[in-house]
Structures are given as C-alpha cells and as structure tokens.
Design a protein around this motif. Structure first.
Motif, short mmCIF file in Angstrom:
data_model
loop_
_atom_site.label_atom_id
_atom_site.label_comp_id
_atom_site.label_asym_id
_atom_site.label_seq_id
_atom_site.Cartn_x
_atom_site.Cartn_y
_atom_site.Cartn_z
N GLU A 147 -117.38 34.57 -42.94
CA GLU A 147 -116.58 34.80 -44.40
C GLU A 147 -115.21 33.91 -44.36
O GLU A 147 -114.61 33.84 -45.30
CB GLU A 147 -116.36 36.28 -44.36
N LEU A 148 -114.76 33.74 -43.13
CA LEU A 148 -113.39 32.80 -43.14
C LEU A 148 -113.49 31.40 -43.51
O LEU A 148 -112.79 30.89 -44.80
CB LEU A 148 -112.60 32.91 -41.74
N SER A 149 -114.57 30.71 -42.91
CA SER A 149 -114.73 29.36 -43.25
C SER A 149 -115.83 29.10 -44.37
O SER A 149 -116.00 27.98 -45.19
CB SER A 149 -115.27 28.67 -42.13
N GLU A 161 -131.61 32.63 -54.72
CA GLU A 161 -130.95 33.45 -55.24
C GLU A 161 -130.67 34.64 -54.51
O GLU A 161 -129.70 35.20 -54.52
CB GLU A 161 -131.78 34.04 -56.33
N THR A 162 -131.58 34.83 -53.31
CA THR A 162 -131.11 35.71 -52.36
C THR A 162 -130.00 35.49 -51.40
O THR A 162 -128.99 36.51 -51.24
CB THR A 162 -132.44 36.02 -51.36
N LEU A 163 -129.89 34.23 -51.19
CA LEU A 163 -128.63 33.69 -50.50
C LEU A 163 -127.38 33.96 -51.34
O LEU A 163 -126.40 34.50 -50.73
CB LEU A 163 -128.74 32.20 -50.13
N ASP A 164 -127.59 33.79 -52.53
CA ASP A 164 -126.14 33.71 -53.63
C ASP A 164 -125.92 35.26 -53.74
O ASP A 164 -124.82 35.74 -53.65
CB ASP A 164 -126.74 33.06 -54.89
N GLU A 169 -121.58 39.20 -52.41
CA GLU A 169 -121.26 40.53 -51.83
C GLU A 169 -120.29 40.43 -50.87
O GLU A 169 -119.24 41.51 -50.41
CB GLU A 169 -122.32 41.31 -51.22
N ARG A 170 -119.77 39.05 -50.29
CA ARG A 170 -118.96 39.15 -49.49
C ARG A 170 -117.93 37.88 -49.80
O ARG A 170 -117.08 37.24 -48.93
CB ARG A 170 -119.68 38.35 -48.12
N GLY A 171 -117.90 37.79 -51.13
CA GLY A 171 -116.69 37.04 -51.86
C GLY A 171 -116.99 35.48 -51.89
O GLY A 171 -116.00 34.93 -51.84
N SER A 257 -122.02 25.01 -46.66
CA SER A 257 -120.55 25.64 -46.70
C SER A 257 -120.64 26.38 -48.12
O SER A 257 -120.65 25.79 -49.22
CB SER A 257 -119.51 24.47 -46.77
N CYS A 258 -120.06 27.52 -48.32
CA CYS A 258 -120.19 28.28 -49.37
C CYS A 258 -118.57 28.43 -49.94
O CYS A 258 -117.72 28.86 -49.25
CB CYS A 258 -120.74 29.78 -49.12
N PRO A 259 -118.39 27.94 -51.14
CA PRO A 259 -117.10 28.28 -51.72
C PRO A 259 -116.66 29.53 -52.17
O PRO A 259 -117.89 30.41 -52.14
CB PRO A 259 -117.14 27.19 -53.04
N SER A 260 -115.66 29.98 -52.18
CA SER A 260 -114.97 31.13 -52.48
C SER A 260 -115.82 31.69 -54.15
O SER A 260 -115.75 30.88 -55.15
CB SER A 260 -113.75 31.20 -52.75
N LEU A 261 -115.88 32.84 -54.16
CA LEU A 261 -116.40 33.33 -55.47
C LEU A 261 -115.22 33.30 -56.49
O LEU A 261 -114.15 34.00 -56.09
CB LEU A 261 -116.79 34.88 -55.23
N PRO A 262 -115.37 32.80 -57.70
CA PRO A 262 -114.34 32.61 -58.42
C PRO A 262 -113.95 34.07 -59.17
O PRO A 262 -115.00 34.86 -59.48
CB PRO A 262 -114.86 31.71 -59.56
#
Length: 506
Positions: A147-149, A161-164, A169-171, A257-262
C-alpha cells in the motif's frame, strides 16, 4: 433456447454489456474462422484420446472440458466474428500447471490458444482450428499489495474490475480502465497491451507493469516478477510478453503499479457542432485543466445514438453532431470543480461547447460513462459490425470516418467513430445487417492503406490477433518483422503458442 446458446447467455451475462447478452441470446453461431477467411491448418499434431486422458490424470474435475456444449463458448469471440474448433479446454489453477500443459503440448506438437476473459476484438483469444484452449479464469488470486508503493502482484486470471475494487478499498486504483472491465482478465490486458479510457493520465501498460511471470512454450517458467520501478539490469524481458498476445509465452502473474485513489473526480459531458471544435476543445482542456485531466473522449452523433436507441440509455444533453467526455482526477473537489466549471463557462462563451453538463455525483458519472462504454456492444444489435481500432495523427483523426461514409454509401447501415482523443486512438464501427464479403473487400485493406499514408498504426490497443497479421506490414517494416520472427523462433521453435496470430506467414 438451445443448450449451447443458453451457455453462451450465461457466459456473457457476467460482462456488464447488455448488447452482448442480447446478441448472443438471439443470434446464430458464426461461421468457422478457417472457412470464413480461407485459412489452412498448419502441421500440428491432432488431439488424441490419450492426450485427453493425460490431462484428466493430472487435473481435477472441472479443469478439463470436452463436452461440445461446454467447449463452445470458449471457441467464439464476444463480437461473434471468429469461431474455432477446439475440442479441449484446460483450466489450470497455478503457474506450475500451465508449465505442465505447455511442456506436454510442445513435446507432442499440439497447438495451444491462451485465453483470458475473451473480450478481444481481433480474434486473438479464440482458436482457429483445434488448438487446445488454456483458459486462465481459475488463476484469480491476489498475491500481495504494497500500500506504500502501490505495487500489486496478482495472477493473470484476475478480473480487472475485481482488482480495481480491491485496491480502491485500500486507497488506490488500477491504472487501466476498460469498457470490458467486468469480464476482462489482467493477464489478457497485459498480453495485448490494452489501452483504455485513462491512458492520457496514467500511461500504457508498458509503463505501468513492473514485472511479469510467464511460461515459455517448452514449459520453462520465466520469473521477471519484480516490484521495482527502476531495474536497469540488462534486457527488459517483461516487455517481450507485454503486447505479444500469447505468441511468445503465457503470462501467469503480473506486478503492476497502482496510482493513489483520487480524492476528487469530476465529469463533463459536452455537445459540439464540428470535429474541428473537438480538437480546439482538447487543446483548451490541456491548458485549462492541466494536471487534473484524466480522460478526453470523443463520440460522433451516430455512435451515441446507437446506445440511446439500441440500449435505451438516456442522453443527459440534447442531440449534437459530436460529443466530448472530459474527466478530471484531483485532490481537492472544490478546486477541481471550479476549474472544470470555469472551463465549461469559458468554452460555452467561445462557442466551442454548445451544451453540457458537469457532475461529481457517482451515480450520474456512472450513467454518463455507461453511455460511452456501451457503444461497442450497442452496435451488435444492428446486425454485424466491422470494427477497427487505429491510431491516427489528431489533425486527420476523423477524416477516415468521412471517407468511409462516402465510399460505402447506402451499402451499410451506419459508419461511426469514437475513441480516445488524448492518445490519437479512434474506433471505427461499420454496421451491416449481416456479414458481407463485398463490404469486407471494400474495407480491407482500404482502411489500413489510409492509416499507413498518415504514418498511423493499424492497431492502437486491441492488438493484431487473428484479423490483422496480413496487414501488419502497414505498420512494421520488413526489418522489424524479421526480428519479430527471430524472437518467435527462439522462444517458441515449434510454433505451438497461439498460431495464426500476430505474425503473417512468409
């Protein structure tokens, strides 16, 4: 309803695209690809009962499908353009099981068709003849998330969609968003280098994928599953598998790599009177919205009308020649809404925007996106759809639609264009009552010739698949194609991985 069509109805019912459901439930099976396109079977070994017995000996019940009614859905692509003749579907649950399948098939010279969610538009995920389908739907575990990186590691069969939902849920969010997100697999997305709706903001998968695990044709497991953003040690082998459409290896795990949730998301939907105004509005949006601009989508009147009339999805504004959808992702809702509202006011005064609506309400945004995302499925209700996915310089972006309307005239029901202005990717749909060789010959290679004249690409995000190998020379020169063939021979010397796809026969 027949048993086979009932199974197809069940399969596509999970995809969230109403047009698919209606089309599969009400239409006859498509012609075999080999007959439709005049393809000859290559010299692979035919499937024997002893081969089936071997797979049944190493897999559990439900992982080996041989009944005709069970096999049928895996032989047909969702737009019902291609149909294969596979008699065996294998559903591995682990990378090791994929390795066993490929090692055996390579030794026996049995051709294989890797398959994810089967949402492709160029026939790349279905067999042509009797290739063994290796469907990765059961490989759907999420392994780790930092969740940090923002580094997510998961198996290839995970639904986008399941991954998203999981990372939200984790920002965080997934960096890719597609109309088929409810059924497409992340492994298929990576294998085709899918683009999607927000490439403008988050880039393509070559930049987002940190690592992959893949299995070569001989069963060798290649571990490039790193979660580092910087790793400059030799060849970037992961890129061999991104976009290779299962012809060099089967992707089994992905690190992305997942960006931060806007914190703030806003959406504008605007009506315009000309395509020239669309381009001017895009230039203005880049200047006025800058760092918060996440998507800039265009659809012509016929494209939007197809979803309104065929799927009964309401249009929140009146009837206009062109529509633009502008989305922003930011960290301050008031600030972002103010920028978007100021942008709307300014361009309504300038005359670029005739009418429009802006919203930050999730339900309203979902409805507007649904109108745009359903275009691909809505056209299927008109009969048969010739679909093209190309990249063209923006100054010539819409010219090909006008050229096709003039060329085809009243021979077709409709010609319309929509797509991602931000990356030059236009989707062209030509609808007819049923498949016609006459229309096919008028479209191909004409479309690809026009694209080549503009130094465009014959495939922007859907891949080459089965439909375009004979046209790949319009985008790749002889030296590039030769290098691709050398890579293929090195990594798959027996040619068992997804034959008849990507590379043309010499």
């Amino acid at each position: 309803m027949s048993k086979s069509l009932s199974m197809l109805f069940t399969l596509v019912n999970k995809s969230n695209i109403l047009g698919q459901i209606r089309y599969y439930a009400s239409s006859a099976l498509p012609q075999l690809s080999s007959e439709k396109y005049g393809i000859k079977r290559k010299h692979f070994s035919p499937l024997q009962q002893e081969d089936i017995n071997y797979f049944k000996s190493i897999f559990k019940e439900g992982q080996v499908l041989t009944e005709e009614s069970e096999v049928l859905p895996f032989n047909i692509d969702w737009i019902k353009n291609c149909r294969g003749q596979s008699k065996l579907i294998l559903k591995p649950k682990s990378t090791e099981e994929v390795s066993k399948i490929l090692a055996y098939c390579n030794e026996k010279r049995l051709a294989v068709c890797p398959q994810g969610g089967n949402t492709g538009l160029v026939g790349g995920s279905v067999p042509v003849f009797d290739e063994i389908v290796v469907n990765l739907a059961l490989m759907n575990k999420i392994n780790t998330l930092d969740e940090l990186s923002g580094a997510l590691v998961c198996e290839a069969g995970c639904i986008l969609e399941t991954l998203d939902d999981y990372v939200r849920e984790r920002g965080l969010i997934m960096p890719i968003d597609l109309g088929a997100k409810g059924s497409c697999h992340i492994g298929g997305n990576v294998s085709t280098n899918a683009g999607g709706l927000r490439l403008l903001r988050y880039g393509n998968l070559h930049g987002c994928v940190m690592g992959v695990e893949a299995v070569k044709a001989d069963g060798t497991i290649i571990d490039c599953l790193r979660t580092l953003k910087k790793d400059n040690t030799g060849y970037h082998l992961k890129h061999l598998f991104i976009g290779s459409e299962g012809t060099l290896g089967v992707v089994t795990k992905v690190a992305i790599s997942c960006p931060s949730l806007p914190k703030a998301v806003s959406l504008g939907f605007f009506g315009l009177k000309s395509f020239e105004n669309v381009l001017q509005l895009y230039k203005s949006a880049k200047s006025s919205l800058g760092e918060i601009l996440s998507a800039f989508e265009m659809a012509d009147n016929c494209a939007i009308k197809s979803t309104v009339e065929n799927l009964k999805i309401p249009n929140p504004i009146s009837d206009y020649p062109f529509y633009v959808l502008v989305e922003t992702h930011g960290s301050d809702e008031n600030h972002d809404n103010e920028k978007l509202t100021r942008f709307l006011s300014k361009e309504m005064e300038s005359g670029l925007i005739i009418d429009g609506t802006i919203t930050s309400e999730p339900a309203k945004m979902k409805n507007i996106w649904h109108l745009r995302e359903s275009i691909a499925g809505a056209g299927l209700l008109d009969g048969y759809v010739f679909k093209y996915d190309v990249s063209i310089p923006l100054t010539n972006y819409y010219d090909i639609v006008l050229s096709l309307r003039k060329k085809l005239g009243d021979k077709v029901r409709n010609v319309y264009g929509y797509g991602h202005i931000g990356d030059g990717n236009i989707h062209i749909n030509v609808t007819v009552p049923q498949y016609s060789k006459e229309i096919y010959s008028l479209l191909e290679p004409y479309i690809f010739e026009q694209v080549a004249k503009l130094n465009g690409s014959i495939s922007a995000e859907h891949g080459v698949g089965f439909r375009k190998p004979q046209f790949i020379h319009y985008s790749k020169d002889a030296s590039a194609l030769q290098l691709m063939r050398e890579l293929k021979r090195t990594m798959d010397p027996n040619g068992i991985l997804n034959p008849y796809k990507v590379l043309p026969d010499v």
